[in-house]
Write a protein that holds these residues in place. Structure first.
Motif, PDB file in Angstrom:
ATOM      1  N   LEU A 271       0.847  -1.200   0.000  1.00 36.55           N
ATOM      2  CA  LEU A 271       0.000   0.000   0.000  1.00 36.55           C
ATOM      3  C   LEU A 271       0.884   1.253   0.000  1.00 36.55           C
ATOM      4  CD1 LEU A 271      -2.588   1.623   0.268  1.00 36.55           C
ATOM      5  CD2 LEU A 271      -2.725   0.960   2.677  1.00 36.55           C
ATOM      6  N   ILE A 272       0.790   1.995  -1.103  1.00 39.40           N
ATOM      7  CA  ILE A 272       1.586   3.228  -1.269  1.00 39.40           C
ATOM      8  C   ILE A 272       0.671   4.416  -0.985  1.00 39.40           C
ATOM      9  CG2 ILE A 272       2.941   4.594  -2.919  1.00 39.40           C
ATOM     10  CD1 ILE A 272       2.965   1.933  -4.676  1.00 39.40           C
ATOM     11  N   VAL A 273       1.167   5.417  -0.247  1.00 36.14           N
ATOM     12  CA  VAL A 273       0.375   6.639  -0.065  1.00 36.14           C
ATOM     13  C   VAL A 273       1.166   7.854  -0.542  1.00 36.14           C
ATOM     14  CG1 VAL A 273      -1.005   5.789   1.874  1.00 36.14           C
ATOM     15  CG2 VAL A 273       1.173   6.945   2.339  1.00 36.14           C
ATOM     16  N   MET A 274       0.409   8.878  -0.922  1.00 35.42           N
ATOM     17  CA  MET A 274       0.981  10.210  -1.180  1.00 35.42           C
ATOM     18  C   MET A 274       0.193  11.186  -0.327  1.00 35.42           C
ATOM     19  SD  MET A 274       1.601  10.484  -5.287  1.00 35.42           S
ATOM     20  CE  MET A 274       2.640  11.945  -5.171  1.00 35.42           C
ATOM     21  N   ILE A 275       0.886  12.042   0.416  1.00 35.19           N
ATOM     22  CA  ILE A 275       0.208  13.015   1.285  1.00 35.19           C
ATOM     23  C   ILE A 275       0.880  14.365   1.045  1.00 35.19           C
ATOM     24  CG2 ILE A 275      -0.306  13.688   3.671  1.00 35.19           C
ATOM     25  CD1 ILE A 275       0.073  10.634   4.367  1.00 35.19           C
ATOM     26  N   GLY A 276       0.140  15.320   0.507  1.00 39.29           N
ATOM     27  CA  GLY A 276       0.776  16.624   0.287  1.00 39.29           C
ATOM     28  C   GLY A 276       0.056  17.434  -0.777  1.00 39.29           C
ATOM     29  N   ARG A 277       0.619  18.592  -1.047  1.00 34.46           N
ATOM     30  CA  ARG A 277       0.029  19.487  -2.039  1.00 34.46           C
ATOM     31  C   ARG A 277       0.148  18.870  -3.427  1.00 34.46           C
ATOM     32  NH1 ARG A 277       3.157  23.697  -2.670  1.00 34.46           N
ATOM     33  NH2 ARG A 277       4.865  23.009  -1.354  1.00 34.46           N
ATOM     34  N   LEU A 278      -0.931  18.958  -4.206  1.00 37.96           N
ATOM     35  CA  LEU A 278      -0.908  18.394  -5.562  1.00 37.96           C
ATOM     36  C   LEU A 278      -0.452  19.485  -6.527  1.00 37.96           C
ATOM     37  CD1 LEU A 278      -4.277  16.391  -5.355  1.00 37.96           C
ATOM     38  CD2 LEU A 278      -1.951  15.585  -4.909  1.00 37.96           C
TER      39      LEU A 278
ATOM     40  N   VAL B 249      -4.125   8.627  -2.288  1.00 36.33           N
ATOM     41  CA  VAL B 249      -3.593   9.995  -2.365  1.00 36.33           C
ATOM     42  C   VAL B 249      -4.451  10.919  -1.502  1.00 36.33           C
ATOM     43  CG1 VAL B 249      -3.021  11.922  -3.897  1.00 36.33           C
ATOM     44  CG2 VAL B 249      -2.793   9.565  -4.723  1.00 36.33           C
ATOM     45  N   LEU B 250      -3.804  11.677  -0.607  1.00 35.50           N
ATOM     46  CA  LEU B 250      -4.493  12.699   0.186  1.00 35.50           C
ATOM     47  C   LEU B 250      -3.844  14.038  -0.125  1.00 35.50           C
ATOM     48  CD1 LEU B 250      -6.290  13.804   2.524  1.00 35.50           C
ATOM     49  CD2 LEU B 250      -4.448  13.155   4.097  1.00 35.50           C
ATOM     50  N   GLY B 251      -4.647  14.972  -0.648  1.00 29.98           N
ATOM     51  CA  GLY B 251      -4.063  16.283  -0.924  1.00 29.98           C
ATOM     52  C   GLY B 251      -5.004  17.165  -1.711  1.00 29.98           C
ATOM     53  N   THR B 252      -4.636  18.438  -1.759  1.00 27.82           N
ATOM     54  CA  THR B 252      -5.361  19.391  -2.595  1.00 27.82           C
ATOM     55  C   THR B 252      -4.316  20.183  -3.362  1.00 27.82           C
ATOM     56  OG1 THR B 252      -5.255  21.030  -0.844  1.00 27.82           O
ATOM     57  CG2 THR B 252      -7.262  19.705  -0.951  1.00 27.82           C
ATOM     58  N   GLY B 253      -4.752  20.831  -4.432  1.00 28.70           N
ATOM     59  CA  GLY B 253      -3.783  21.624  -5.182  1.00 28.70           C
ATOM     60  C   GLY B 253      -4.340  22.032  -6.522  1.00 28.70           C
ATOM     61  N   ASP B 254      -3.524  21.887  -7.556  1.00 33.35           N
ATOM     62  CA  ASP B 254      -3.951  22.320  -8.888  1.00 33.35           C
ATOM     63  C   ASP B 254      -5.112  21.455  -9.370  1.00 33.35           C
ATOM     64  OD1 ASP B 254      -1.832  23.932  -8.536  1.00 33.35           O
ATOM     65  OD2 ASP B 254      -0.543  23.032 -10.071  1.00 33.35           O
ATOM     66  N   LYS B 255      -6.090  22.127  -9.957  1.00 33.14           N
ATOM     67  CA  LYS B 255      -7.330  21.424 -10.341  1.00 33.14           C
ATOM     68  C   LYS B 255      -7.066  20.273 -11.302  1.00 33.14           C
ATOM     69  CE  LYS B 255     -10.530  23.177  -7.942  1.00 33.14           C
ATOM     70  NZ  LYS B 255      -9.743  22.896  -6.749  1.00 33.14           N
ATOM     71  N   ASP B 256      -6.165  20.461 -12.265  1.00 36.32           N
ATOM     72  CA  ASP B 256      -5.981  19.373 -13.241  1.00 36.32           C
ATOM     73  C   ASP B 256      -5.367  18.136 -12.593  1.00 36.32           C
ATOM     74  OD1 ASP B 256      -3.657  20.839 -12.962  1.00 36.32           O
ATOM     75  OD2 ASP B 256      -2.910  20.343 -14.958  1.00 36.32           O
ATOM     76  N   TYR B 257      -4.495  18.324 -11.601  1.00 36.89           N
ATOM     77  CA  TYR B 257      -3.963  17.154 -10.889  1.00 36.89           C
ATOM     78  C   TYR B 257      -5.057  16.503 -10.035  1.00 36.89           C
ATOM     79  CZ  TYR B 257       0.740  18.928 -12.064  1.00 36.89           C
ATOM     80  OH  TYR B 257       1.871  19.376 -12.703  1.00 36.89           O
TER      81      TYR B 257
END
Ligand code: ADP
Length: 490
Positions: A302-309, A334-342
């Motif tokens: 199980l891989i996670v990504m946590i941070g700004r997109l 993936v947990l995060g917020t950021g650029d809409k296209d990502y």
């Protein structure tokens, strides 16, 4: 004459628990406390924001007030004081500049930061019980204080004793203003030397550049990033200054709050665990897979990504190979917020993944903790990364980071060596999507095929010391070097 403790005024625009929007708030909230243990006498100076919680505002006491000149302006400046967790905080009070709903994002931010920097400089003569030896400034918000000290206060003995340190946390934001600011706000239009050190391109004034030129010592938040910013690729237009001043530039890796991130004591995790008994981590993984709607399979890596997109965080690499990655037997959350296209890209892949991928597009601190605790790997393929906290946090939970070798990622993750078994994670150098994917798959294979090697890596990762004490000692050594006649290290 007996040596007295060195006195350091640490100036920042935000600090936990009074105000936080990003990493600077974490650093300014933790580092001064750790510095006290080194024997330095550290006090912190912040703006008195309207949004500081009432429980703190109510306890502040008035120290003094005076007027600050800013170009043609003559402005009220109050100083309030509060002791919190052993640290004395001073709050610069001006309703007009700081009585607002948020700390940044106003048309007059340049004027607000210039006021704050001038108020810091002016206040030094109104703190009789704290004659300052070192003024430590952070990012562009306080970068003008060393400029003002030299240009407006030189020759006054109390000021001539003050040495300056400037730390760069985020080179992206430099405080670039139109040229009229130089005269109208800074009052330096007729000063040829100051103007040349503050001016950027013709027609603009750069606050960060001023701080970098006028400070006695420069630091940034990891040794590798301190090297990288001398290169135009990472230098954001200021690489020539970092090259010129490389003799006084230091990289000091940030720490993390080891009490906030502690799998053995957090009440909100499904189960606690320690380095010697990790049985609770399997419970956390099962609960996380259930919570995120992933296939409940204890064996799936199980891989996670946590941070700004954002592109800084390597989202272009992820986009390029995500479809291909998900054909392998791994899971991704993936947990995060950021650029809409990502955000849309992440959501799209998750929807079509049939329980292999989960997209959580929001800011959720509780979930971040559960993800750090329940995951096997944390992916951080950043394009650049001054320090990065997520990889250090992940290691506290035995979650192995898979990172690109840049900035603080390179300095905090020891890559797996298959011959010696050493390492605390996995890394790759090239900014290339398939290189990232193959590194991830190599990690996933090790997880599935060699639990003994994996467990050793988890042991190594969990044994790392990312507390602030290490960084504090390095800052204390810098303060000492500026004032060898003072006592710093206890
Ligand atoms: P940055 O460049 O954003 O400062 P860091 O890795 O240094 O990146 O720090 C990011 C911090 O914010 C970490 O503590 C991470 O756990 C937290 N974080 C980032 N995005 C989220 C989110 N969407 N929800 C919860 N925590 C987050």
């Amino acid at each position: 004459m007996a040596k007295r403790k060195i006195r350091v005024l640490f100036a920042a625009f935000e600090a936990v628990p009074f105000m936080k929007t990003g990493g600077l708030g974490d650093v300014a909230g933790s580092l001064p406390q750790a510095l006290l243990k080194t024997g330095a006498e550290v006090r912190v100076m912040l703006p008195k924001f309207k949004t500081i919680p009432e429980k703190y505002r109510a306890k502040m006491t008035h120290v003094t007030d005076f007027n600050v000149s800013l170009g043609w302006r003559n402005l009220y400046c109050g100083v309030e004081k509060l002791r919190h967790k052993g640290v004395v905080y001073y709050f610069i009070d001006n309703e007009y500049y700081f009585g607002r709903e948020k700390p940044y994002g106003y048309y007059d931010d340049g004027e607000r930061m210039a006021f704050f920097s001038k108020a810091i400089a002016e206040s030094l003569q109104y703190l009789p019980d704290f004659p300052c030896d070192v003024l430590h400034c952070n990012d562009w918000h306080t970068a003008l204080a060393p400029v003002f000290l030299r240009e407006f206060y030189r020759g006054i003995p109390l000021y001539d004793n003050v040495k300056t340190v400037m730390t760069v946390h985020n080179l992206k934001f430099q405080g670039q203003m139109s040229d009229y600011v130089l005269g109208d706000i800074l009052g330096l239009a007729d000063n040829v030397s100051a103007a040349s050190q503050l001016r950027d391109d013709p027609g603009s004034v750069n606050f960060m550049k001023g701080g970098l030129c006028y400070s006695d010592v420069l630091t940034t938040v990891s040794p590798t990033y301190a090297e990288e910013i001398k290169d135009p690729f990472y230098g954001e237009g200021l690489d020539d200054i970092f090259r010129r001043r490389s003799g006084i530039l230091h990289g000091i890796l940030n720490g993390i709050d080891t009490e906030v991130y502690d799998p053995s004591s957090e009440k909100d995790l499904p189960a606690g665990f320690t380095a010697s008994d990790r049985s609770g981590k399997a419970v956390c993984k099962a609960a996380l897979q259930k919570e995120l709607g992933l296939i409940e399979d204890p064996k799936a890596p199980l891989i996670v990504m946590i941070g700004r997109l954002t592109s800084q965080k390597g989202l272009d690499l992820v986009r390029h190979v995500l479809g291909e990655l998900l054909t392998h037997s791994v899971q991704l959350a993936v947990l995060g917020t950021g650029d809409k296209d990502y955000e849309e890209m992440i959501k799209g892949f998750a929807l079509a993944s049939g329980g292999r991928m989960s997209a959580q597009i929001r800011f959720d601190e509780g979930l971040a903790h559960r993800m750090y605790a329940g995951a096997d790997m944390l992916l951080m393929p950043s394009l650049f990364e001054p320090c990065g906290l997520a990889q250090m946090i992940a290691m506290r939970y035995g979650t192995l980071p898979v990172v690109r070798e840049t900035g603080g990622l390179k300095d905090s993750v020891i890559p797996y060596n298959q011959y010696t078994g050493e390492g605390t994670g996995f890394s790759f150098a090239e900014y290339n999507a398939h290189t990232m994917m193959f590194t991830l798959l190599r990690a996933a294979d090790l997880y599935c095929d060699d639990p003994k090697a994996w467990n050793r890596l988890m042991d190594n990762a969990m044994a790392q010391d990312f507390s602030w004490d290490r960084a504090a000692k390095e800052y204390a050594a810098i303060y000492s070097s500026l004032h060898p006649e003072r006592k710093t290290i206890a």
